[in-house]
Design an enzyme around this catalytic site. Structure first.
Site, PDB file in Angstrom:
ATOM      1  N   ARG A  28     -12.409   4.186   5.666  1.00  0.00           N
ATOM      2  CA  ARG A  28     -12.485   5.298   6.616  1.00  0.00           C
ATOM      3  C   ARG A  28     -12.870   6.607   5.955  1.00  0.00           C
ATOM      4  NH1 ARG A  28      -9.574   1.748   7.180  1.00  0.00           N
ATOM      5  NH2 ARG A  28      -9.243   0.527   9.075  1.00  0.00           N
TER       6      ARG A  28
ATOM      7  N   SER B 167      -7.912   9.348   7.444  1.00  0.00           N
ATOM      8  CA  SER B 167      -7.528   9.583   8.850  1.00  0.00           C
ATOM      9  C   SER B 167      -6.809  10.918   9.021  1.00  0.00           C
ATOM     10  CB  SER B 167      -6.664   8.432   9.386  1.00  0.00           C
ATOM     11  OG  SER B 167      -7.430   7.258   9.467  1.00  0.00           O
TER      12      SER B 167
ATOM     13  N   CYS C  83      -6.255  -0.906   4.955  1.00  0.00           N
ATOM     14  CA  CYS C  83      -7.078  -0.592   3.765  1.00  0.00           C
ATOM     15  C   CYS C  83      -6.191  -0.924   2.559  1.00  0.00           C
ATOM     16  CB  CYS C  83      -7.502   0.867   3.762  1.00  0.00           C
ATOM     17  SG  CYS C  83      -6.146   2.030   3.819  1.00  0.00           S
TER      18      CYS C  83
END
Ligand code: NFE
Ligand code: MG
Length: 579
Positions: free
Chosen positions: A482, A505, A65
């Site tokens: 995410r 995450s 990312c």
């Protein structure tokens, strides 16, 4: 008698993650623990630095990312210094994010998670002509599914299979596992799109580089705005972005999304992917500017216990991270402005687990009663939360975001799935494709807003000062591929005094907290039936549906502080480094 299964590593690409589950005699998971076995300490490195440099360091949290930490860190400093950046800068940042999001979603489904759904060797048995016709069932304009293209895809993999490396990148998987549900022809369509997606992700990376200078790790953001004014004003650069965006949109609408519809229809009776998920609290934040008054994901809020009838507003003071079961000194919940990151590694304990032959064997196991992960436990008002595309979609749906409601209803109608199916692993993987579709279909609005604005305004950077006698604090929040990401900075004496990143995450892979509450990954594994204890594909599929990024989650170092390697760069050696 209960048995322990260890899966480690679950992902090799985005940092090391380990899952341990305890199964009963029926192969059903009774307890689960997830551990990040990697720590990097970037939040510690930020301390004492000039706040203008911190975003460049934070960017190195992750190359996947790759833009996201750079952006949110820059936004945190801007928030602290009360800087309002020019509209052009907002739009360019949004265009870079659009490219990143589609890049990441496509790579996730095809290259990181797709093979949990698509059985590659099975595709070699397919009839390419039949598969080519079948592709029209899922879209009226399929991509990369002509008979010749499909034959070539088969030939490529057959060549790999017959080479000395075996299946090459497709080796080491649980091919033929009972829970694979696609027909050979469907697998062949998926395989062809896997290969096509390699091209598409390159195009998306180029789009980021048009305004970012390079990829991974674009370089054009500064505190106050962006530096890529020459690219913004150059029609050849902007047209290149637009043409590439059309390629991405085409792939998302006519390959990725149709493949997800195909998978949804075929997997809707596979218990391991339609088992209700464990944590039903979902949180998201507003993001992706389309124009001055429109954001694509509008809602900054959360829902609780799967209830789509009420969206709650986020009170940022209620965001905490704690470390009861994480390898850090301070156990207590801390707000990120005051968060600490002092490592306290306690390691693993002796035990046993199921070996590759199915027999119990000695292993170093997670210390479930003590500390067991480098990932902290983020909580909102004491509650575990899932973040990510599924959260963005569900909270937006609950908040009656018309674009999201339409996209979700269309998906449910096209697949015949009930709304409850969203609260499953299948729903999470599908939500990411719906997310990609929504972004691809709306991105051109941002592009046109930039073109229109540059006709009357060429500002890209706002001036500011940092007063060394003042103390500042600020945070940058936004959506990463995410999920919801926030960076938090305190500035004192002109330098960064404290820094914390609370990462998607980390929310999802959180270990237990002091109350025994599990994070989403762990909670999702409980109740899962595993067909073959030596081939735990079901575990991998669930965890991959979140797209774990452990580099992000714990922001490499040897835990004993040893030097891992040394690099000597000789600037006169034509770019060759001596390691
Ligand atoms: Ni390394 Fe990341 C994303 C961030 S982690 S990929 O998306 O932020 O969850
Ligand atoms: Mg952190």
């Amino acid at each position: 008698m209960s048995k322990r299964i260890v899966v480690d590593p679950i992902t090799r690409i985005e940092g090391h993650l380990r899952a341990e589950v305890i199964v009963n005699d029926d192969g059903v998971v009774e307890d689960a623990f997830v551990s990040s076995t990697l720590w990097r300490g970037l939040e510690v490195i930020a301390k004492g630095r000039d706040p203008r440099n911190v975003p460049l360091i934070m960017q190195r949290i992750c190359g996947v990312c790759t833009y996201q930490h750079y952006l949110n860190s820059t936004k945190a400093v801007e928030d602290a210094l009360s800087i309002k950046i020019p509209y052009n800068a907002e739009l360019v940042r949004s265009l870079m994010k659009i490219a990143l999001m589609i890049h990441d979603h496509v790579v996730h489904f095809y290259h990181l998670h797709g093979v949990d759904w698509i059985d590659i060797p099975s595709a070699l048995k397919a009839d390419p002509k039949k598969a080519s016709e079948l592709a029209f069932k899922y879209t009226n304009s399929p991509i990369a599914t002509g008979t010749d293209v499909l034959k070539r895809a088969q030939e490529k993999v057959a060549k790999l299979a017959n080479s000395s490396q075996g299946l090459g990148p497709f080796a080491n998987a649980y091919w033929g596992h009972k829970t694979y549900r696609l027909t050979p022809e469907q697998n062949l369509i998926g395989l062809s799109h896997y290969l096509k997606a390699l091209e598409v992700q390159r195009i998306a990376a180029k789009m980021m580089a048009i305004f970012g200078g390079k990829n991974p790790h674009p370089q054009s953001l500064v505190v106050g705005g962006v530096t890529c004014i020459m690219d913004i004003l150059d029609p050849t650069r902007t047209t290149e972005y637009m043409d590439n965006l059309k390629v991405l949109e085409d792939f998302v609408l006519h390959a990725y999304y149709p493949d997800i519809k195909m998978a949804a229809q075929m997997y809707k009776d596979e218990p391991s992917v339609v088992k209700p998920i464990g944590v039903k609290n979902f949180m998201t934040t507003s993001d992706i500017m389309l124009s001055r008054d429109e954001e694509l994901f509008k809602t900054k809020g959360y829902i609780l216990d799967g209830d789509l009838s009420k969206v709650y507003e986020i009170d940022e003071d209620k965001i905490t991270e704690e470390a009861t079961h994480s390898w850090y000194e301070d156990d207590e919940p801390q707000h990120p402005y005051d968060g600490t990151t002092e490592p306290k590694y306690t390691g693993f304990v002796n035990g046993e687990s199921v070996g590759p032959d199915g027999k119990m064997t000695h292993s170093e196991n997670i210390d479930a009663k003590g500390k067991y992960s480098w990932i902290k436990a983020p909580r909102y008002d004491g509650k575990a939360m899932e973040v990510g595309p599924l959260a963005d979609i569900l909270v937006g749906y609950a908040d009656n975001n018309k674009i999201i409601v339409h996209a979700v209803n269309e998906f449910l109608k096209e697949t015949g799935l009930p709304k409850e199916a969203l609260f499953t692993t299948l729903g999470r993987t599908a939500a990411r494709a719906i997310h990609a579709k929504i972004i691809a279909q709306n991105a051109m609005k941002t592009f046109h807003a930039l073109i229109e604005n540059t006709k009357v305004d060429e500002e890209t950077c706002a001036p500011y000062i940092i007063d060394k006698d003042k103390e500042y604090k600020g945070r940058g929040m936004g959506l990463a591929p995410r999920g919801m990401l926030s960076h938090w900075i305190r500035i004192k004496n002109g330098v960064c005094e404290n820094y914390q990143a609370v990462v998607p995450s980390t929310w999802n892979a959180s270990p237990e907290d002091a109350t025994g509450q599990k994070g989403p990954y762990e909670a999702d594994l409980i109740g899962l039936k595993i067909q073959d204890l030596t081939q735990p594909l079901e575990i991998i599929r669930i965890i991959h549906s979140y797209d774990p990024c452990i580099a992000c989650a714990v922001h490499v170092m040897d835990t004993k502080g040893n030097t891992l390697s040394q690099y000597k760069v000789n600037p006169l050696s034509n770019g060759v480094c001596d390691a």
